[in-house]
Design a protein around this motif. Structure first.
Motif, PDB file in Angstrom:
ATOM      1  N   MET A 127      -8.614  -3.828   2.651  1.00 13.29           N
ATOM      2  CA  MET A 127      -7.274  -4.401   2.621  1.00 13.29           C
ATOM      3  C   MET A 127      -6.276  -3.526   3.389  1.00 13.29           C
ATOM      4  O   MET A 127      -5.435  -4.024   4.123  1.00 13.29           O
ATOM      5  CB  MET A 127      -6.805  -4.596   1.173  1.00 13.29           C
ATOM      6  N   TYR A 131      -0.352 -11.571  -1.197  1.00 14.58           N
ATOM      7  CA  TYR A 131      -1.423 -11.177  -0.262  1.00 14.58           C
ATOM      8  C   TYR A 131      -2.210 -12.382   0.268  1.00 14.58           C
ATOM      9  O   TYR A 131      -2.439 -12.509   1.454  1.00 14.58           O
ATOM     10  CB  TYR A 131      -2.390 -10.182  -0.918  1.00 14.58           C
ATOM     11  N   GLN A 132      -2.660 -13.250  -0.656  1.00 14.30           N
ATOM     12  CA  GLN A 132      -3.484 -14.375  -0.182  1.00 14.30           C
ATOM     13  C   GLN A 132      -2.602 -15.567   0.229  1.00 14.30           C
ATOM     14  O   GLN A 132      -2.969 -16.349   1.087  1.00 14.30           O
ATOM     15  CB  GLN A 132      -4.488 -14.813  -1.265  1.00 14.30           C
ATOM     16  N   ARG A 184      -0.755  -4.149 -10.629  1.00 16.76           N
ATOM     17  CA  ARG A 184      -0.895  -5.453  -9.957  1.00 16.76           C
ATOM     18  C   ARG A 184      -1.272  -6.552 -10.947  1.00 16.76           C
ATOM     19  O   ARG A 184      -1.881  -6.310 -11.977  1.00 16.76           O
ATOM     20  CB  ARG A 184      -1.938  -5.452  -8.829  1.00 16.76           C
ATOM     21  N   ARG A 228      -9.569 -11.253 -12.317  1.00 15.34           N
ATOM     22  CA  ARG A 228      -8.420 -11.339 -13.237  1.00 15.34           C
ATOM     23  C   ARG A 228      -8.793 -12.087 -14.512  1.00 15.34           C
ATOM     24  O   ARG A 228      -8.450 -11.646 -15.620  1.00 15.34           O
ATOM     25  CB  ARG A 228      -7.241 -12.025 -12.530  1.00 15.34           C
ATOM     26  N   SER A 233       0.512 -10.272  -6.817  1.00  9.79           N
ATOM     27  CA  SER A 233      -0.266  -9.762  -5.676  1.00  9.79           C
ATOM     28  C   SER A 233      -0.989 -10.902  -4.963  1.00  9.79           C
ATOM     29  O   SER A 233      -1.059 -10.930  -3.736  1.00  9.79           O
ATOM     30  CB  SER A 233      -1.311  -8.743  -6.142  1.00  9.79           C
ATOM     31  N   THR A 234      -1.529 -11.838  -5.729  1.00 10.57           N
ATOM     32  CA  THR A 234      -2.252 -12.953  -5.105  1.00 10.57           C
ATOM     33  C   THR A 234      -1.286 -13.864  -4.345  1.00 10.57           C
ATOM     34  O   THR A 234      -1.572 -14.308  -3.231  1.00 10.57           O
ATOM     35  CB  THR A 234      -2.992 -13.789  -6.174  1.00 10.57           C
ATOM     36  N   ARG A 239     -14.197  -5.920  -7.667  1.00 12.27           N
ATOM     37  CA  ARG A 239     -13.291  -5.085  -6.849  1.00 12.27           C
ATOM     38  C   ARG A 239     -14.055  -4.384  -5.712  1.00 12.27           C
ATOM     39  O   ARG A 239     -13.590  -4.328  -4.579  1.00 12.27           O
ATOM     40  CB  ARG A 239     -12.608  -4.044  -7.747  1.00 12.27           C
ATOM     41  N   LEU A 268     -13.087  -4.703  -1.734  1.00 20.40           N
ATOM     42  CA  LEU A 268     -12.514  -3.598  -0.958  1.00 20.40           C
ATOM     43  C   LEU A 268     -13.505  -2.949   0.009  1.00 20.40           C
ATOM     44  O   LEU A 268     -13.118  -2.098   0.804  1.00 20.40           O
ATOM     45  CB  LEU A 268     -11.927  -2.542  -1.907  1.00 20.40           C
ATOM     46  N   LYS A 313       2.588   3.278  -6.911  1.00 20.31           N
ATOM     47  CA  LYS A 313       2.321   2.622  -8.207  1.00 20.31           C
ATOM     48  C   LYS A 313       1.556   3.522  -9.177  1.00 20.31           C
ATOM     49  O   LYS A 313       1.966   3.657 -10.326  1.00 20.31           O
ATOM     50  CB  LYS A 313       1.523   1.327  -8.015  1.00 20.31           C
ATOM     51  N   ASP A 342      -5.636  -4.401 -11.608  1.00 20.45           N
ATOM     52  CA  ASP A 342      -6.111  -5.694 -11.129  1.00 20.45           C
ATOM     53  C   ASP A 342      -6.281  -5.620  -9.622  1.00 20.45           C
ATOM     54  O   ASP A 342      -5.304  -5.333  -8.916  1.00 20.45           O
ATOM     55  CB  ASP A 342      -5.064  -6.760 -11.504  1.00 20.45           C
ATOM     56  N   PRO A 343      -7.458  -5.830  -9.040  1.00 19.03           N
ATOM     57  CA  PRO A 343      -8.691  -6.169  -9.733  1.00 19.03           C
ATOM     58  C   PRO A 343      -9.342  -4.915 -10.320  1.00 19.03           C
ATOM     59  O   PRO A 343      -9.257  -3.853  -9.741  1.00 19.03           O
ATOM     60  CB  PRO A 343      -9.553  -6.745  -8.597  1.00 19.03           C
ATOM     61  N   GLU A 355       0.855  -1.198   0.000  1.00 20.17           N
ATOM     62  CA  GLU A 355       0.000   0.000   0.000  1.00 20.17           C
ATOM     63  C   GLU A 355       0.892   1.250   0.000  1.00 20.17           C
ATOM     64  O   GLU A 355       1.912   1.296   0.669  1.00 20.17           O
ATOM     65  CB  GLU A 355      -0.900   0.009   1.242  1.00 20.17           C
ATOM     66  N   TYR A 402     -10.572 -12.480  -6.379  1.00 17.27           N
ATOM     67  CA  TYR A 402      -9.438 -11.874  -7.104  1.00 17.27           C
ATOM     68  C   TYR A 402      -9.189 -12.616  -8.415  1.00 17.27           C
ATOM     69  O   TYR A 402      -8.932 -12.005  -9.457  1.00 17.27           O
ATOM     70  CB  TYR A 402      -8.163 -11.866  -6.243  1.00 17.27           C
TER      71      TYR A 402
END
Ligand code: TMP
Length: 204
Positions: free
Chosen positions: A153, A105-106, A97, A75, A101-102, A51, A55, A17, A40-41, A13, A71
């Motif tokens: 997030m 993050y996940q 992204r 995508r 990212s997946t 998205r 969020l 970007k 993305d997303p 974050e 997600y």
């Protein structure tokens, strides 16, 4: 068939970007490249709707698997609807992204095992892999200060965001050829110049 170039920007974050993606797109357009910027997303009507669910800070009870599949669904849609057609036209596609990212993050921070991530996550993008990925690296403290922590997030714990940062740096070490890691606490113009050097190599 003409073939385009697929470039992604990744980072935690508040890593800068959006601003640097706008600069990168301007730079490439000045070089007469046709550029498509996507996020993305998001980016298509369906992916933007997904998205919004992801969020929404009202959705605190969202299960990690639900988060993962949403997600991936977002995508899958924008790859088919936007990215593949643009690449077939020979455009440069820049995505804010993508799959990394997946993974981070996940997977790394969210706790879904590397085995499950490897099995499920690539399904969303077929054989599409970025040619170049810029990882914009910033300290968690500075990043969250810049981002303002407003969405679901961003509201996750500082420890979660520290994991994100470590996960990205580990991923970059594993994929040295594809990643370019750039510290965005450096002066703005210095960061922009480094990104332009990477872009020059990608389009050469
Ligand atoms: P953004 O605000 O940078 O556009 O990203 C939206 C949020 O979604 C951000 O917190 C990162 C997160 N995210 C994931 O957790 N997994 C993913 O696969 C993607 C693409 C984003």
């Amino acid at each position: 068939m003409k073939k385009g170039i697929f470039i992604t920007f990744e980072g935690g974050e508040g890593s800068g970007k959006s601003t640097h993606i706008a600069c990168a797109a301007d730079y490439l357009r000045k070089k007469k490249k046709k550029v498509l910027v996507v996020r993305d997303p998001g980016s298509t009507q369906i992916s933007e709707a997904i998205r919004a669910i992801l969020l929404d800070s009202k959705n605190q009870e969202m299960a990690m698997e639900t988060e993962l599949f949403l997600y991936l669904a977002a995508r899958a849609q924008f790859v088919k609807e936007m990215i593949m057609p643009a690449l077939q036209k020979g455009m440069v596609v820049i995505s804010d992204r993508f799959e990394d990212s997946t993974v981070v993050y996940q997977g790394f921070a969210g706790g879904i095992s590397p085995k499950r991530i490897q099995k499920i996550v690539p399904e969303a993008r077929g054989n599409l892999v970025p040619q170049l990925t810029f990882l914009l690296d910033v300290s968690v403290e500075e990043g969250l200060r810049r981002a303002g922590r407003t969405d679901r997030m961003e509201q996750k714990s500082v420890a979660f965001h520290e994991k994100i940062r470590r996960g990205y740096l580990a991923l970059a070490r594993k994929n040295r050829k594809r990643f370019m890691v750039i510290a965005t606490e450096a002066p703005f113009d210095k960061v922009r110049k480094k990104i332009e050097e990477g872009l020059d190599r990608a389009i050469a």
